[in-house]
Design an enzyme around this catalytic site. Sequence first.
Site, PDB file in Angstrom:
ATOM      1  N   LYS A   4      -5.891   2.550   7.431  1.00 48.43           N
ATOM      2  CA  LYS A   4      -7.022   1.807   7.977  1.00 48.43           C
ATOM      3  C   LYS A   4      -6.637   0.350   8.175  1.00 48.43           C
ATOM      4  O   LYS A   4      -5.856  -0.156   7.369  1.00 48.43           O
ATOM      5  CB  LYS A   4      -8.242   1.924   7.052  1.00 48.43           C
ATOM      6  CG  LYS A   4      -7.948   1.624   5.606  1.00 48.43           C
ATOM      7  CD  LYS A   4      -8.406   0.407   4.931  1.00 48.43           C
ATOM      8  CE  LYS A   4      -8.623  -0.906   5.526  1.00 48.43           C
ATOM      9  NZ  LYS A   4      -8.612  -2.001   4.502  1.00 48.43           N
ATOM     10  N   ASP A  56     -10.997  -6.820   6.650  1.00 50.69           N
ATOM     11  CA  ASP A  56      -9.995  -5.854   6.181  1.00 50.69           C
ATOM     12  C   ASP A  56     -10.510  -5.131   4.938  1.00 50.69           C
ATOM     13  O   ASP A  56     -10.543  -3.898   4.925  1.00 50.69           O
ATOM     14  CB  ASP A  56      -8.638  -6.532   5.931  1.00 50.69           C
ATOM     15  CG  ASP A  56      -7.639  -5.538   5.404  1.00 50.69           C
ATOM     16  OD1 ASP A  56      -7.070  -4.777   6.215  1.00 50.69           O
ATOM     17  OD2 ASP A  56      -7.430  -5.468   4.187  1.00 50.69           O
ATOM     18  N   ILE A  74       0.836  -1.212   0.000  1.00 49.59           N
ATOM     19  CA  ILE A  74       0.000   0.000   0.000  1.00 49.59           C
ATOM     20  C   ILE A  74       0.870   1.261   0.000  1.00 49.59           C
ATOM     21  O   ILE A  74       0.511   2.282  -0.598  1.00 49.59           O
ATOM     22  CB  ILE A  74      -0.997  -0.021   1.190  1.00 49.59           C
ATOM     23  CG1 ILE A  74      -2.137   0.966   0.972  1.00 49.59           C
ATOM     24  CG2 ILE A  74      -0.308   0.284   2.517  1.00 49.59           C
ATOM     25  CD1 ILE A  74      -3.130   0.502  -0.059  1.00 49.59           C
ATOM     26  N   SER A  90      11.603   0.969   7.175  1.00 52.95           N
ATOM     27  CA  SER A  90      11.214  -0.435   7.028  1.00 52.95           C
ATOM     28  C   SER A  90      12.390  -1.301   7.430  1.00 52.95           C
ATOM     29  O   SER A  90      13.529  -0.991   7.084  1.00 52.95           O
ATOM     30  CB  SER A  90      10.822  -0.735   5.576  1.00 52.95           C
ATOM     31  OG  SER A  90      10.666  -2.125   5.415  1.00 52.95           O
TER      32      SER A  90
END
Lengths: 308, 308
Positions: free
Chosen positions: B91, B169, B14, B36
């Site tokens: 989200k 999800d 994403i 990351s």
Amino acid sequence: MDPIRIAVVGMGKIARDQHLPAIAGNKAFGLAATVSPHDPGVEGIAHHRSLDALLAEGPAVDAVALCTPPQVRYDLAAQALSRGVHVFLEKPPGATLAEVAALDDQARKVGVTLFAAWHSRFAAGVAPARAWLAERRIDRVAIVWREDVRVWHPGQAWIWEPGGLGVFDPGINALSIATHILPRPFFLKTATLTIPANRAAPIAADIEFRDTAGAPITMDLDWRQTGPQSWDIIVETDAGTMKLSNGGAVLSLPSGTDRSEDREYPGLYARFASLIHGGRSDVDTDPLRLVADAFLRGRRETTEAFHD
Amino acid sequence: MDPIRIAVVGMGKIARDQHLPAIAGNKAFGLAATVSPHDPGVEGIAHHRSLDALLAEGPAVDAVALCTPPQVRYDLAAQALSRGVHVFLEKPPGATLAEVAALDDQARKVGVTLFAAWHSRFAAGVAPARAWLAERRIDRVAIVWREDVRVWHPGQAWIWEPGGLGVFDPGINALSIATHILPRPFFLKTATLTIPANRAAPIAADIEFRDTAGAPITMDLDWRQTGPQSWDIIVETDAGTMKLSNGGAVLSLPSGTDRSEDREYPGLYARFASLIHGGRSDVDTDPLRLVADAFLRGRRETTEAFHD
């Protein structure tokens, strides 16, 4: 001031054991009616088989106490609120968080009192425990709520259904105390729910919460406890250990132990009268939110079938 | 006004597909860093293996976008907020409701922006759908969200873990639209969650909600859909039927159909900049609350094991 005319809806064990005596003992209230499809009601008091019938046929009521299982509470509450009637919700205040939020909105718009009652918050040791903890550093908390479901909830089929909460039905009492006495909010990190093969709700749960300062809070719920029962919250602080036992009734501090008489339901009704007279509501859903989080985030394990 | 220096934390699909292009396309932001543990980052942009390292070693950032799985989001968000850094939460905004409430409190106290982002609310058809529905009588709503998990979430192990939400999800996107466009709140009446024998989260769900005026809202979630995929919300009203399809991108009204280009993530970043410049937060947890209610109240059924 005229007494608040109140009807008790749902004449199960909690209504007879706790609500009726608390109402009888509080001059701010007068018992106007009871409602139950099966129960015969109380000598000398109007009785109806449904809230519909009470609201249609009277007597007039200013308030209702809803003592039904949570799965059917929303419609009764919404109906009462729509008639301008104040509402006392037994714990848990609903079967879902969204329905309680909707009732809260409705009560605000109508301008009547909605009270999400958490009886354990009125146990004798809770207020002094909260005061004592307010100025301490919390290092660690252990909640141990172990009871025998056959003794305390015999044949209550609804409690094992989805929305009935299972062992969280008593466990939410512990959470209602913990959210009230601990100085910081806390949230769930891990949870394991143990569910009998033939039921929809957990018979045990093992949870780790953490508060916003990092203090660990463990919760051990079990409905299979025979022999001595445990309803304890132990808080380790920089000033020693505090223990609330007997569901909040007995407070042990480093300076000694206090035992006071049970005033839970009288305390709830005093609060309800004060909210009504002040034109306010009290709809704290923090305990139910933590339970919802446990169902949302928890790992499930299946255990042997449970039979009453 | 100087650009808001932003770091993207969690460089999964994403982040690369949506966040980086949306940031690059919005002059209010400048990409300052990526974080990351595994990903090598982006040519020419500072990269750290942890948020700790970024905050300790720089470059300085004004905001972070958290694109990690929800189970680890709280600690990152709390750490950023404690440093006065604005936070964009992908989200769902957390793995539990209580942790999001705690972050909301913290952001308020610190005086920085917390944004619980619901990307589907920025799909092209959603704003006009909301405007059209505002003045209609809602008779019935059907939400149908059926997709192929192997296509859209290949190998995402976290999504099947407790807190990963499973088919909710994607389903929470539908709820983020429904809670935004429908004029009245709604809450869950019944739910069945279908869970693979080898997983902790549902692969399908069948839910009935009701709004506060009594209108039924059904939700059909399934991750086993091959062939054409469905992301539709159909609302029957006193003025005919409205259909939002393609996840909110296409709006069909009795007067005709609108198709507009995808502006979800650009819309989110425009909103985030506006919140930061206005000194405000937006932490709507209604969609996550409905999902928590489904886990709290829903009946569970076990189905055959699922393998990626």
